[in-house]
Design a protein around this motif. Structure first.
Motif, PDB file in Angstrom:
ATOM      1  N   GLY A  29       0.789  -1.232   0.000  1.00 36.53           N
ATOM      2  CA  GLY A  29       0.000   0.000   0.000  1.00 36.53           C
ATOM      3  C   GLY A  29       0.814   1.270   0.000  1.00 36.53           C
ATOM      4  O   GLY A  29       0.265   2.363  -0.181  1.00 36.53           O
ATOM      5  N   SER A  30       2.110   1.169   0.194  1.00 36.59           N
ATOM      6  CA  SER A  30       2.973   2.346   0.260  1.00 36.59           C
ATOM      7  C   SER A  30       3.493   2.743  -1.124  1.00 36.59           C
ATOM      8  O   SER A  30       3.290   2.029  -2.106  1.00 36.59           O
ATOM      9  CB  SER A  30       4.169   2.060   1.164  1.00 36.59           C
ATOM     10  OG  SER A  30       5.073   1.168   0.515  1.00 36.59           O
ATOM     11  N   TRP A  31       4.177   3.879  -1.148  1.00 37.50           N
ATOM     12  CA  TRP A  31       4.996   4.266  -2.288  1.00 37.50           C
ATOM     13  C   TRP A  31       6.412   4.413  -1.764  1.00 37.50           C
ATOM     14  O   TRP A  31       6.630   4.675  -0.585  1.00 37.50           O
ATOM     15  CB  TRP A  31       4.517   5.581  -2.900  1.00 37.50           C
ATOM     16  CG  TRP A  31       3.364   5.410  -3.831  1.00 37.50           C
ATOM     17  CD1 TRP A  31       3.436   5.220  -5.183  1.00 37.50           C
ATOM     18  CD2 TRP A  31       1.969   5.383  -3.511  1.00 37.50           C
ATOM     19  NE1 TRP A  31       2.177   5.083  -5.710  1.00 37.50           N
ATOM     20  CE2 TRP A  31       1.253   5.176  -4.707  1.00 37.50           C
ATOM     21  CE3 TRP A  31       1.243   5.506  -2.334  1.00 37.50           C
ATOM     22  CZ2 TRP A  31      -0.139   5.103  -4.754  1.00 37.50           C
ATOM     23  CZ3 TRP A  31      -0.137   5.436  -2.370  1.00 37.50           C
ATOM     24  CH2 TRP A  31      -0.813   5.227  -3.575  1.00 37.50           C
ATOM     25  N   GLY A  59      -1.977   9.484  -1.387  1.00 39.25           N
ATOM     26  CA  GLY A  59      -3.371   9.305  -1.001  1.00 39.25           C
ATOM     27  C   GLY A  59      -4.159  10.595  -1.121  1.00 39.25           C
ATOM     28  O   GLY A  59      -5.313  10.603  -1.575  1.00 39.25           O
ATOM     29  N   MET A  60      -3.539  11.719  -0.730  1.00 42.10           N
ATOM     30  CA  MET A  60      -4.214  13.020  -0.845  1.00 42.10           C
ATOM     31  C   MET A  60      -4.519  13.351  -2.304  1.00 42.10           C
ATOM     32  O   MET A  60      -5.551  13.977  -2.589  1.00 42.10           O
ATOM     33  CB  MET A  60      -3.344  14.115  -0.228  1.00 42.10           C
ATOM     34  CG  MET A  60      -3.180  13.981   1.270  1.00 42.10           C
ATOM     35  SD  MET A  60      -4.604  14.509   2.199  1.00 42.10           S
ATOM     36  CE  MET A  60      -4.333  16.249   2.191  1.00 42.10           C
ATOM     37  N   ALA A  61      -3.655  12.937  -3.224  1.00 46.55           N
ATOM     38  CA  ALA A  61      -3.917  13.179  -4.646  1.00 46.55           C
ATOM     39  C   ALA A  61      -5.190  12.459  -5.079  1.00 46.55           C
ATOM     40  O   ALA A  61      -6.014  13.014  -5.816  1.00 46.55           O
ATOM     41  CB  ALA A  61      -2.720  12.723  -5.493  1.00 46.55           C
ATOM     42  N   PHE A  62      -5.353  11.232  -4.617  1.00 48.76           N
ATOM     43  CA  PHE A  62      -6.572  10.489  -4.957  1.00 48.76           C
ATOM     44  C   PHE A  62      -7.800  11.117  -4.304  1.00 48.76           C
ATOM     45  O   PHE A  62      -8.861  11.225  -4.926  1.00 48.76           O
ATOM     46  CB  PHE A  62      -6.428   9.012  -4.567  1.00 48.76           C
ATOM     47  CG  PHE A  62      -5.485   8.270  -5.464  1.00 48.76           C
ATOM     48  CD1 PHE A  62      -5.898   7.819  -6.710  1.00 48.76           C
ATOM     49  CD2 PHE A  62      -4.178   8.027  -5.076  1.00 48.76           C
ATOM     50  CE1 PHE A  62      -5.033   7.136  -7.558  1.00 48.76           C
ATOM     51  CE2 PHE A  62      -3.300   7.351  -5.909  1.00 48.76           C
ATOM     52  CZ  PHE A  62      -3.725   6.908  -7.152  1.00 48.76           C
ATOM     53  N   LEU A  78      -6.541   3.558  -2.703  1.00 47.62           N
ATOM     54  CA  LEU A  78      -6.656   4.443  -1.552  1.00 47.62           C
ATOM     55  C   LEU A  78      -6.814   3.649  -0.250  1.00 47.62           C
ATOM     56  O   LEU A  78      -6.213   4.003   0.778  1.00 47.62           O
ATOM     57  CB  LEU A  78      -7.829   5.403  -1.763  1.00 47.62           C
ATOM     58  CG  LEU A  78      -7.932   6.610  -0.862  1.00 47.62           C
ATOM     59  CD1 LEU A  78      -6.624   7.379  -0.754  1.00 47.62           C
ATOM     60  CD2 LEU A  78      -9.031   7.524  -1.373  1.00 47.62           C
ATOM     61  N   GLU A  79      -7.572   2.590  -0.281  1.00 52.32           N
ATOM     62  CA  GLU A  79      -7.741   1.746   0.907  1.00 52.32           C
ATOM     63  C   GLU A  79      -6.404   1.156   1.343  1.00 52.32           C
ATOM     64  O   GLU A  79      -6.080   1.131   2.536  1.00 52.32           O
ATOM     65  CB  GLU A  79      -8.746   0.622   0.626  1.00 52.32           C
ATOM     66  CG  GLU A  79      -9.080  -0.227   1.824  1.00 52.32           C
ATOM     67  CD  GLU A  79      -9.931   0.489   2.861  1.00 52.32           C
ATOM     68  OE1 GLU A  79      -9.726   0.228   4.064  1.00 52.32           O
ATOM     69  OE2 GLU A  79     -10.782   1.313   2.481  1.00 52.32           O
ATOM     70  N   LYS A  80      -5.612   0.672   0.384  1.00 55.21           N
ATOM     71  CA  LYS A  80      -4.295   0.120   0.712  1.00 55.21           C
ATOM     72  C   LYS A  80      -3.368   1.202   1.265  1.00 55.21           C
ATOM     73  O   LYS A  80      -2.608   0.950   2.204  1.00 55.21           O
ATOM     74  CB  LYS A  80      -3.672  -0.533  -0.531  1.00 55.21           C
ATOM     75  CG  LYS A  80      -4.302  -1.865  -0.897  1.00 55.21           C
ATOM     76  CD  LYS A  80      -3.795  -2.406  -2.219  1.00 55.21           C
ATOM     77  CE  LYS A  80      -2.302  -2.567  -2.271  1.00 55.21           C
ATOM     78  NZ  LYS A  80      -1.822  -3.140  -3.558  1.00 55.21           N
ATOM     79  N   ALA A  81      -3.426   2.405   0.706  1.00 57.20           N
ATOM     80  CA  ALA A  81      -2.607   3.512   1.222  1.00 57.20           C
ATOM     81  C   ALA A  81      -3.011   3.836   2.655  1.00 57.20           C
ATOM     82  O   ALA A  81      -2.149   4.032   3.527  1.00 57.20           O
ATOM     83  CB  ALA A  81      -2.749   4.742   0.330  1.00 57.20           C
ATOM     84  N   SER A 109       1.021  13.001   7.246  1.00 58.82           N
ATOM     85  CA  SER A 109       0.241  11.782   7.452  1.00 58.82           C
ATOM     86  C   SER A 109      -0.984  12.069   8.324  1.00 58.82           C
ATOM     87  O   SER A 109      -2.062  11.503   8.095  1.00 58.82           O
ATOM     88  CB  SER A 109       1.113  10.701   8.088  1.00 58.82           C
ATOM     89  OG  SER A 109       2.179  10.362   7.224  1.00 58.82           O
ATOM     90  N   THR A 110      -0.834  12.948   9.294  1.00 62.82           N
ATOM     91  CA  THR A 110      -1.960  13.359  10.125  1.00 62.82           C
ATOM     92  C   THR A 110      -3.013  14.068   9.280  1.00 62.82           C
ATOM     93  O   THR A 110      -4.220  13.821   9.430  1.00 62.82           O
ATOM     94  CB  THR A 110      -1.476  14.249  11.289  1.00 62.82           C
ATOM     95  OG1 THR A 110      -0.533  13.513  12.084  1.00 62.82           O
ATOM     96  CG2 THR A 110      -2.634  14.715  12.162  1.00 62.82           C
ATOM     97  N   MET A 111      -2.571  14.935   8.373  1.00 57.34           N
ATOM     98  CA  MET A 111      -3.518  15.610   7.469  1.00 57.34           C
ATOM     99  C   MET A 111      -4.292  14.597   6.631  1.00 57.34           C
ATOM    100  O   MET A 111      -5.503  14.722   6.446  1.00 57.34           O
ATOM    101  CB  MET A 111      -2.792  16.593   6.545  1.00 57.34           C
ATOM    102  CG  MET A 111      -2.517  17.916   7.193  1.00 57.34           C
ATOM    103  SD  MET A 111      -1.945  19.149   6.020  1.00 57.34           S
ATOM    104  CE  MET A 111      -0.248  18.673   5.832  1.00 57.34           C
ATOM    105  N   PHE A 112      -3.593  13.600   6.117  1.00 61.79           N
ATOM    106  CA  PHE A 112      -4.237  12.557   5.319  1.00 61.79           C
ATOM    107  C   PHE A 112      -5.301  11.828   6.145  1.00 61.79           C
ATOM    108  O   PHE A 112      -6.434  11.643   5.687  1.00 61.79           O
ATOM    109  CB  PHE A 112      -3.172  11.579   4.802  1.00 61.79           C
ATOM    110  CG  PHE A 112      -3.728  10.366   4.103  1.00 61.79           C
ATOM    111  CD1 PHE A 112      -4.403  10.484   2.895  1.00 61.79           C
ATOM    112  CD2 PHE A 112      -3.558   9.105   4.643  1.00 61.79           C
ATOM    113  CE1 PHE A 112      -4.904   9.353   2.244  1.00 61.79           C
ATOM    114  CE2 PHE A 112      -4.039   7.974   3.998  1.00 61.79           C
ATOM    115  CZ  PHE A 112      -4.726   8.101   2.802  1.00 61.79           C
ATOM    116  N   LEU A 113      -4.945  11.450   7.362  1.00 61.37           N
ATOM    117  CA  LEU A 113      -5.915  10.762   8.211  1.00 61.37           C
ATOM    118  C   LEU A 113      -7.115  11.664   8.507  1.00 61.37           C
ATOM    119  O   LEU A 113      -8.257  11.189   8.547  1.00 61.37           O
ATOM    120  CB  LEU A 113      -5.268  10.299   9.517  1.00 61.37           C
ATOM    121  CG  LEU A 113      -4.228   9.187   9.403  1.00 61.37           C
ATOM    122  CD1 LEU A 113      -3.703   8.819  10.787  1.00 61.37           C
ATOM    123  CD2 LEU A 113      -4.785   7.966   8.682  1.00 61.37           C
TER     124      LEU A 113
END
Length: 185
Positions: A29-31, A59-62, A78-81, A109-113
């Motif tokens: 799930g990572s890059w 993930g934010m791009a998606f 996105l689920e895997k990310a 990462s906090t922003m993404f969550l």
């Protein structure tokens, strides 16, 4: 949007970018990112590893394209990310880190969550997000800033700015952020 601002060419370019990202996602799930460090006046790139911040930003791009976890064309990407980022949250203190990443990565990462939680209200995401916010609050130094590690010793302006952005994203989705933390920053 203003007419003509989002042209068909821009839409196609955006879609190609998402296709590229989806095609280069790791099985977990990572890059991958080449990780390095500053040594005196030089930057030493020493290895390529899974990278939690790059994963959060991808993930934010998606998310920006309207994708949501487990739905639509890129729902599984996105689920895997999301699963990967969640796996990088330390249970002990909420710090989001993997392979030596630091507070910059924690902030993004906090922003993404926060963005995921705002869409889904998933309990598991909310719990990890609250832990990540507690980590930020607990690592603020006495002058109101944050540094590369979650220890309240000194501060760096770019880490402080990215951390404030993370706190704002969390607050936007209903996570409690003490006013005193924002005022100090």
């Amino acid at each position: 949007l203003a007419p003509g601002l989002y042209t068909p060419e821009i839409h196609r370019a955006s879609q190609r970018g998402l296709e590229y990202l989806a095609a280069h996602q790791n099985d977990n799930g990572s890059w991958t990112c080449k990780i390095g460090y500053k040594l005196n006046e030089n930057y030493m790139a020493d290895r390529a590893n899974d990278h939690v911040c790059i994963t959060a930003l991808c993930g934010m791009a998606f998310l920006a394209a309207g994708e949501v976890p487990s739905q639509g064309k890129y729902g599984q990407v996105l689920e895997k990310a999301l699963d990967y980022v969640l796996s990088c949250v330390r249970e002990s203190d909420g710090y989001i880190t993997k392979n030596g990443t630091r507070m910059y990565e924690h902030a993004f990462s906090t922003m993404f969550l926060a963005e995921i939680y705002g869409q889904s209200r998933r309990q598991d995401v909310g719990e990890k997000l609250r832990g990540a916010v507690r980590c930020v609050i607990n690592s603020q130094n006495r002058e109101g800033g944050w540094r590369y590690q979650p220890t309240p010793v000194d501060a760096d302006i770019s880490v402080t700015v990215s951390t404030l952005q993370a706190l704002r994203a969390a607050r936007n989705v209903g996570i409690s952020v003490p006013k005193s933390v924002i005022d100090a920053a």
